[in-house]
Design an enzyme around this catalytic site. Structure first.
Site, PDB file in Angstrom:
ATOM      1  N   ASP A  57      -2.900   3.692   4.408  1.00  0.00           N
ATOM      2  CA  ASP A  57      -2.762   2.240   4.557  1.00  0.00           C
ATOM      3  C   ASP A  57      -3.832   1.475   3.785  1.00  0.00           C
ATOM      4  OD1 ASP A  57      -0.489   1.509   5.811  1.00  0.00           O
ATOM      5  OD2 ASP A  57      -1.351   1.239   7.799  1.00  0.00           O
ATOM      6  N   ARG A  99       0.831  -1.206   0.000  1.00  0.00           N
ATOM      7  CA  ARG A  99       0.000   0.000   0.000  1.00  0.00           C
ATOM      8  C   ARG A  99       0.867   1.258   0.000  1.00  0.00           C
ATOM      9  NH1 ARG A  99      -3.939  -2.319   3.587  1.00  0.00           N
ATOM     10  NH2 ARG A  99      -3.824  -4.564   3.304  1.00  0.00           N
TER      11      ARG A  99
END
Length: 498
Positions: free
Chosen positions: A170, A85
């Site tokens: 995230d 991510r």
């Protein structure tokens, strides 16, 4: 192809913090169903391979209100090319100026170089091959492609009415995939300020703000990539690419949703904006309104126009729906105290961070007051007026599209085909997921399987026999049958997802 299999909810890992690493049946079913729903809608996403539950339980305070309960432990098998991510690159972040917290690998630029090399060579091999001798240009090309993919992804979200709910760095995939399905939701009544996450008190992740938040997250990624990608270069790429790619993809998709198949005009953006404004003013159901537009009679004097308008009015919010949607959330005495504080001590009021919430509450109070003065007949008349204006502009635009076609019958067939292929009949509305979850918590997984099967063919052109699927639900005392494609029942507005 390269695929990673990831277990979510299988327990603590070396990277766990203080939590138990377990996932519960409720959230697992939501993630399982929605990741598959998004794939079949054509939205870039991680996939769900399996969902396995057990007799083990954990305690969860679902609404963070001091009322914990036992829930079944469940594991979801997720599938994607990678689960790296934006936030993966923030482990090198230096101390934050506000919190003083730093990433666990601050100063380890050698790891950042390794991570970049791995990501680009594994998932962007064409970029690696094109810029093998110039790492800065390679990293710039990589960031440019991530920016474009992210812009296209969020444009797809906006076009199907999807709200993610927790768009932090995230939860942003380095491949431009929808990832981490938590308190998500699909729009029912169109509201650009809709917030699907009940714990998002400031509306940071509201539906209309998703493109802006994705751009902000890309800025954070650019910051995390320096010095391997100079920040000024990353910022220039972001400024050049994101808005342009988002607008291009969004408008292209919206043209298809409106069946504009022949010519592209400058005025199309205004037509889409006016449609959304009309949907907002009339409280129209987002999914069903677009779906219904494919049956709009193009001919001016069509005998089917009255029936079409009647069906369109059914998709607009009733007085009862609107009064429920705009009911005040705060005790009047509490609101009065907060307003007094805002006047007497604005600095303290600002520090409390409640300005946006108070503004929304005042708007609800004002809307509620207006609705009390409105009759159902007046609402219907007002809605008809709004739609008549937009449909007139839509018909004029369709006429221009038809002018560019040589064969009117062929144009009509293509017009309807494209609309059916781009306007889903079925999305995973919260109440549909909730019915499946409640049945599963009683040990009956048939509704989960039924909903999954339905979501595999969301569009008109695919649906076939699935279009007749029905769900039985207790809607008041009558327990009547309601189609999965209907507007949600009133109780759905009370669902709280965190």
């Amino acid at each position: 192809e390269r695929w990673e299999l990831q277990l979510k909810g299988a327990g603590p890992t070396p990277f766990s913090r203080q939590a138990d690493g377990r996932k519960v049946l409720r959230s697992s079913i939501r993630e399982f169903l929605c990741s598959e729903a998004m794939f079949h809608l054509g939205v870039p996403t991680t996939r769900a391979g399996a969902c396995v539950t057990s007799e083990s339980t954990v305690v969860r305070d679902v609404f963070y209100d001091g009322n914990p309960k036992y829930e079944q432990c469940t594991v979801v098998l997720r599938v994607a090319s990678t689960f790296i991510r934006f936030g993966s690159f923030e482990i090198f972040k230096s101390a934050d100026e506000h919190t003083g917290r730093a990433g666990p690998s601050v100063g380890r630029n050698d790891i950042r170089v390794q991570l970049l090399d791995y990501v680009i060579s594994s998932f962007y091999p064409e970029i690696q091959a094109a810029h093998a001798s110039d790492s800065v240009q390679r990293n710039a090309a990589f960031f440019r492609e991530v920016t474009r993919r992210t812009a296209r992804m969020v444009a797809e979200w906006q076009c199907v009415g999807f709200c993610h709910g927790v768009l932090n760095t995230d939860n942003m995939s380095i491949l431009g995939l929808t990832i981490d399905y938590g308190p998500f939701g699909f729009l029912d009544r169109y509201d650009p300020d809709h917030v699907c996450n009940a714990s998002d008190n400031t509306g940071r992740y509201a539906y209309s703000k998703q493109p802006e938040v994705c751009r902000w997250n890309l800025r954070k990624l650019a910051e995390a990539l320096q010095p391997e990608l100079p920040l000024e270069l990353g910022e220039a790429i972001l400024a050049e690419e994101f808005d342009a790619e988002f607008q291009r993809h969004y408008l292209q998709k919206m043209r298809r949703k409106l069946g504009l198949v022949q010519v592209e005009l400058e005025e199309d953006g205004a037509l889409v904006s006016k449609l959304l404004e009309t949907m907002h003013l009339t409280g129209a159901d987002f999914t069903n309104t677009f779906s219904l537009l494919s049956s709009f009679p193009v001919e001016l004097e069509s005998p089917g126009l009255a029936e079409f308008l009647a069906r369109l009015m059914e998709q607009c919010a009733s007085l009862e729906e609107l009064r429920l949607a705009f009911r005040p959330q705060m005790d009047p005495r509490q609101l009065s105290m907060m307003l007094m504080l805002a006047q007497s001590n604005p600095q303290l009021f600002a520090l409390m961070g409640t300005r946006a919430g108070i503004a929304r509450e005042l708007e609800r109070v004002e809307q509620q007051s207006r609705l009390e003065q409105l009759s159902a007949a007046e609402l219907q008349s007002r809605n008809q007026g709004h739609w008549a204006d937009w449909l007139q502009a839509y018909r004029a635009r369709l006429d221009k599209d038809l002018e560019g076609a040589g064969d009117a019958a062929a144009w009509q067939a293509e017009h309807v085909r494209v609309m059916h292929a781009n306007n889903p009949k079925y999305v995973l509305r919260n109440y549909i997921a909730q019915n499946a979850i409640e049945a599963a918590e009683r040990g009956d997984f048939s509704e989960v399987r039924r909903v999954l099967k339905l979501l595999e063919t969301p569009y008109h052109c695919e649906a076939g026999a699935a279009t007749d699927a029905k769900a039985t639900e207790a809607d008041g005392a009558d327990g009547r049958q309601r189609s999965y494609s209907s507007k949600p029942p009133l109780w759905a507005a009370e669902l709280c997802v965190t």
